[in-house]
Every structure is written in structure tokens, then in C-alpha cells.
Design an enzyme around this catalytic site. Sequence first.
Site, PDB file in Angstrom:
ATOM      1  N   ASP A   1      -6.624   4.395  -5.145  1.00  0.00           N
ATOM      2  CA  ASP A   1      -7.296   4.177  -3.855  1.00  0.00           C
ATOM      3  C   ASP A   1      -7.926   5.510  -3.476  1.00  0.00           C
ATOM      4  OD1 ASP A   1      -7.595   3.495  -0.887  1.00  0.00           O
ATOM      5  OD2 ASP A   1      -6.680   1.688  -1.651  1.00  0.00           O
TER       6      ASP A   1
ATOM      7  N   ASN B   1     -18.273   4.768  -5.363  1.00  0.00           N
ATOM      8  CA  ASN B   1     -18.018   3.761  -6.394  1.00  0.00           C
ATOM      9  C   ASN B   1     -18.559   2.395  -5.987  1.00  0.00           C
ATOM     10  OD1 ASN B   1     -16.243   1.490  -7.522  1.00  0.00           O
ATOM     11  ND2 ASN B   1     -15.901   3.163  -8.947  1.00  0.00           N
ATOM     12  N   ALA B   2     -18.151   1.916  -4.820  1.00  0.00           N
ATOM     13  CA  ALA B   2     -18.565   0.573  -4.387  1.00  0.00           C
ATOM     14  C   ALA B   2     -20.068   0.533  -4.091  1.00  0.00           C
ATOM     15  CB  ALA B   2     -17.760   0.158  -3.153  1.00  0.00           C
TER      16      ALA B   2
ATOM     17  N   LYS C   1       0.863  -1.185   0.000  1.00  0.00           N
ATOM     18  CA  LYS C   1       0.000   0.000   0.000  1.00  0.00           C
ATOM     19  C   LYS C   1       0.895   1.230   0.000  1.00  0.00           C
ATOM     20  CE  LYS C   1      -4.500   0.536   0.087  1.00  0.00           C
ATOM     21  NZ  LYS C   1      -5.466  -0.384  -0.503  1.00  0.00           N
TER      22      LYS C   1
ATOM     23  N   GLY D   1     -23.132   4.058   2.168  1.00  0.00           N
ATOM     24  CA  GLY D   1     -22.116   4.590   1.252  1.00  0.00           C
ATOM     25  C   GLY D   1     -22.642   4.518  -0.163  1.00  0.00           C
TER      26      GLY D   1
HETATM   27  P1  NAD Z   1     -16.018   6.585  -2.601  1.00  0.00           P
HETATM   28  O1  NAD Z   1     -15.222   7.733  -2.089  1.00  0.00           O
HETATM   29  O2  NAD Z   1     -16.370   6.518  -4.041  1.00  0.00           O
HETATM   30  O3  NAD Z   1     -17.403   6.495  -1.788  1.00  0.00           O
HETATM   31  C1  NAD Z   1     -17.485   6.522  -0.408  1.00  0.00           C
HETATM   32  C2  NAD Z   1     -18.933   6.735  -0.016  1.00  0.00           C
HETATM   33  O4  NAD Z   1     -19.058   6.667   1.401  1.00  0.00           O
HETATM   34  C3  NAD Z   1     -19.479   8.101  -0.415  1.00  0.00           C
HETATM   35  O5  NAD Z   1     -20.816   7.961  -0.844  1.00  0.00           O
HETATM   36  C4  NAD Z   1     -19.445   8.897   0.893  1.00  0.00           C
HETATM   37  O6  NAD Z   1     -20.415   9.913   0.924  1.00  0.00           O
HETATM   38  C5  NAD Z   1     -19.757   7.794   1.881  1.00  0.00           C
HETATM   39  N1  NAD Z   1     -19.316   8.096   3.249  1.00  0.00           N
HETATM   40  C6  NAD Z   1     -18.187   8.725   3.653  1.00  0.00           C
HETATM   41  N2  NAD Z   1     -18.176   8.825   4.990  1.00  0.00           N
HETATM   42  C7  NAD Z   1     -19.303   8.224   5.428  1.00  0.00           C
HETATM   43  C8  NAD Z   1     -19.873   8.007   6.706  1.00  0.00           C
HETATM   44  N3  NAD Z   1     -19.275   8.456   7.822  1.00  0.00           N
HETATM   45  N4  NAD Z   1     -21.026   7.333   6.773  1.00  0.00           N
HETATM   46  C9  NAD Z   1     -21.635   6.907   5.644  1.00  0.00           C
HETATM   47  N5  NAD Z   1     -21.169   7.103   4.423  1.00  0.00           N
HETATM   48  C10 NAD Z   1     -20.024   7.760   4.316  1.00  0.00           C
HETATM   49  O7  NAD Z   1     -15.236   5.286  -2.142  1.00  0.00           O
HETATM   50  P2  NAD Z   1     -15.375   3.803  -2.704  1.00  0.00           P
HETATM   51  O8  NAD Z   1     -14.343   3.592  -3.733  1.00  0.00           O
HETATM   52  O9  NAD Z   1     -16.800   3.518  -2.995  1.00  0.00           O
HETATM   53  O10 NAD Z   1     -14.906   2.989  -1.416  1.00  0.00           O
HETATM   54  C11 NAD Z   1     -15.801   2.717  -0.333  1.00  0.00           C
HETATM   55  C12 NAD Z   1     -15.190   1.640   0.531  1.00  0.00           C
HETATM   56  O11 NAD Z   1     -14.972   0.493  -0.280  1.00  0.00           O
HETATM   57  C13 NAD Z   1     -13.847   1.999   1.139  1.00  0.00           C
HETATM   58  O12 NAD Z   1     -13.736   1.381   2.398  1.00  0.00           O
HETATM   59  C14 NAD Z   1     -12.863   1.383   0.167  1.00  0.00           C
HETATM   60  O13 NAD Z   1     -11.616   1.105   0.789  1.00  0.00           O
HETATM   61  C15 NAD Z   1     -13.614   0.113  -0.198  1.00  0.00           C
HETATM   62  N6  NAD Z   1     -13.142  -0.463  -1.450  1.00  0.00           N
HETATM   63  C16 NAD Z   1     -13.358   0.158  -2.636  1.00  0.00           C
HETATM   64  C17 NAD Z   1     -12.861  -0.420  -3.800  1.00  0.00           C
HETATM   65  C18 NAD Z   1     -13.103   0.213  -5.147  1.00  0.00           C
HETATM   66  O14 NAD Z   1     -12.720  -0.407  -6.156  1.00  0.00           O
HETATM   67  N7  NAD Z   1     -13.738   1.359  -5.237  1.00  0.00           N
HETATM   68  C19 NAD Z   1     -12.138  -1.618  -3.734  1.00  0.00           C
HETATM   69  C20 NAD Z   1     -11.964  -2.237  -2.493  1.00  0.00           C
HETATM   70  C21 NAD Z   1     -12.467  -1.643  -1.354  1.00  0.00           C
END
Ligand code: NAD
Length: 419
Positions: free
Chosen positions: A147, A222-223, A107, A219
Amino acid sequence: MSKEELNPFKIAQSQFDTAAELVNMDKAARAIMREPLRVLEVQVPVRMDSGEVRVFKGFRVQHNDARGPTKGGIRFHPEETLDTVKALSMWMTWKTSVADIPYGGAKGGVICNPKEMSKRELEQLSRNYIRAIGRFIGPEKDIPAPDVYTDPQIMAWMMDEYSHLVGYNAPGVITGKPIEVGGSLGRGDATALGGMYNIREAAKFLKMDLKKASVAVQGFGNAGHFAATLMKKMFGSKIVAISDSKSGVYNPDGLDVDEAVKYKEKNGQLAGFPGGQKVSNEELLELKVDILIPAAIENQLRKDNASKVNAKMIAELANGPTTPEADKILKEKGVFLIPDFLCNSGGVTVSYFEWVQNLYSYYWSEEEVHEKLDAKMTKAFHDVLDTYQKFGGKVNMREAANIVSIQRVETAMRIRGWF
Ligand code: NAD
């Protein structure tokens, strides 16, 4: 009441210790795996638009490379810490191992606030960070990816800078690139899609009819937004609650997720979405639903709220949403949990596909990517489920996944003669 441990590296080590104890792992193997193999701290100077040179601190941590080159994202975040990066590098080792892709874990991170930086400043930060860690990474050594607050454009700059450093085109040094410069089709929703394959297999095991299942997603990034969309599209499930950082919306009869996506795109937030009643993030986690999908940030399910969870299945798309103490409570309650590094390993698996395509310069269709992802995820889920069943209720799915992954790494280290 004692204060709950929230340091991510301590949490990662404690999860590892539990699994190592369960399989009575060799002492030397434990000592190697409890810590990263290599930690690099670098200074990254950037000439800001004001003319001033600011020096940012960056990290790259390689946790373990016994099973192959290390792999893991780069985060640009103002609150980045070495302990967070170390924890995430360890989780990457378990993730690549449980998904059975030929990588170790790494990382990286830079302490900065990208929201306050211009595009030119960000480009210089990205390029100078790669110069600083250039000798540490490479397509056969350590392969970064996007990330938190890093994106395909940043990956393209980083790949370009690395290619200049080594003197040839090296798309395989980094994944998550734009399609035009060696990215893979199917990367956008790969994390959520990988989660769907896991949920599908879990539902078969639990004899849960996904067509009738109610789902809450925390949330909507993306995910999360892909998860909500795909649960509906692939299985016909009913999405009853969604949320972002500011607020959420709940409708026991089901929400129109496509409309919510459009609303969020237009307004930048979910607050005010007319499809249901307002719900806080805390309340969302406690709703009576079949499936809860935490897809936001870490430490959302803790010892103070885990007992109030009313879901039958938790599918962790976020990294680290559940603390170890919450895990114990959920296990006692009999909640079936698909752990983060299994449930969200679709992202790194398609990253691996991107790297494979880069290495042999031949690119697959989206259907091929999905097919291969399905095969990998289904196998990974069942490898973990087999271990879960073998231990007959003594372990939860997280511990089972940990056992599978740490044993694969231990075996590789043993065969290589590390202990
Ligand atoms: P992102 O930044 O696109 O979305 C994050 C979402 O969470 C947003 O909608 C934001 O408003 C919301 N959020 C932030 N703080 C919050 C809170 N306190 N309570 C509720 N919602 C809240 O990020 P992402 O890429 O969707 O990643 C989300 C999670 O998934 C992270 O933990 C990330 O490490 C994990 N993840 C993502 C991927 C990927 O490919 N995108 C891969 C593996 C793991």
C-alpha cells in the site's frame, strides 16, 4: 457553516449506517460490522544505521472475516493513525465483498517515514513488523499486500520473514510480491485495468461513446498514469488533463500521455510538460469533461467544490476521494459515480489471483489474468448496477455497492451463526 467530517473512520461508519438503514439491517449485524473484529497495536524496534534503537508503532486491523481470510495492504507513513487503518480495513471488507472474492477486510500500518530510512533500516522494520504481527496473519488467516510507501521488495522481505517464523515456504501469506518469488503477472496495472472494465460497462449503460469521450485524471502515480494510458489505448478516449501533487496540464485537444509518462520519469514531476496549459488540481476537478478519474488522494471532492464538478461520470480509482457531503451534491446533480471500492477493486482481485496461484503452485499467463479480471469486474459492476436500478433513483452507485457488499457479509455472518 459546520465543519465537514474528515475523520476516515467516522466517514466509513456513516457510509455503512446509510446503507444498513436502507436495507433495514439486523441490529446485531450492524453492531458487528460498524467496528473491526480485531485490532492489534505493536511496538517495532529497529536498530538504525547510527547504532540507536528506535521503536516504531505499528497496527494490524482485521475488520471482518465472515466471507474468508482477511485481506488488505500495509502502509508505511509518518501520519498513519489507527482511525485511518480502521477505516481502510472496513473499506477492504466491502471491496472484497463487492468484487465477490472469498476474503474479508484488513489493513496494517507503521508510523514511520520510509523516505528518511536506509534500505537496511527498512528491511529490518519490515521483518520486525512481521515478527510482531506474525501470529495474527497467515495464508488462511490474514493476507497483507503493498500500500502507501510499501512495495514488492518489502513484500518479499515480509514473506521471507514469515516463512522463517513458520518453518516452511509460505508465499501465500502476502501478495504483491516480485514475480521471481511468487508474484502474479498483470499485477502492475491491475487497479487501473479493473477501473477500465468498470468504465466500459458504465459507458454502455450511459450510452456514452468512449471513443469521443474527454477524460481528466487527477494523480499520475501507479493508478493514475496507467488509467490515462489505458483510456487512450483501450477505448481511444481523449485525455485532456492530468496532474500530480505539484501541478497539472490541460489541453482541450488532447494530451500525448505516453510523452507525459516519459517526461514524468525523466523530471520526477509533470510541471513544465509542454503539451498544454497549466492547470491546478482544484481546476482539474472542475473541468467540463465526460469522465473524471480521481486517482490521487482522499477528500478531493468536498462540499465546497462538488457543485462545480462538470463531469458526466466520475470513476474513483483513489480511495475515499469524495466526502459524504460531496456525494449528496453529486447525486443531486445526476453525476454517475463508480465508487472507489468497486472501481479500484481490480488490484485486490489480481492479488487474490496471486494467492490462488501460490496455493496451487501453478502460474497463469498475463492473458489469463486479464480475462479472469474482466469477468470478475464486469460481474461486480452489474451486480451493483442491478441494485442501483432496483432502488430506482433512490440510491447512488456508492450506496448500491454498499448495499450489495454489506448484505453479502451479513448473509455470511448469519449462515455462520454469528447473530
Ligand atoms: P502513487 O503514490 O503511485 O501516486 C499518487 C499520485 O497522486 C502521484 O502522482 C502524486 O503526485 C499524486 N498526488 C499526491 N497528492 C496529490 C494532491 N494533493 N493532488 C493531486 N495529486 C496528488 O499512488 P497510487 O498507488 O497510484 O494510488 C493512488 C490512489 O489510488 C490512492 O488513493 C490509493 O489508495 C488508490 N489505490 C491504488 C491501488 C494500486 O494498486 N496502486 C489500489 C487501490 C487503490
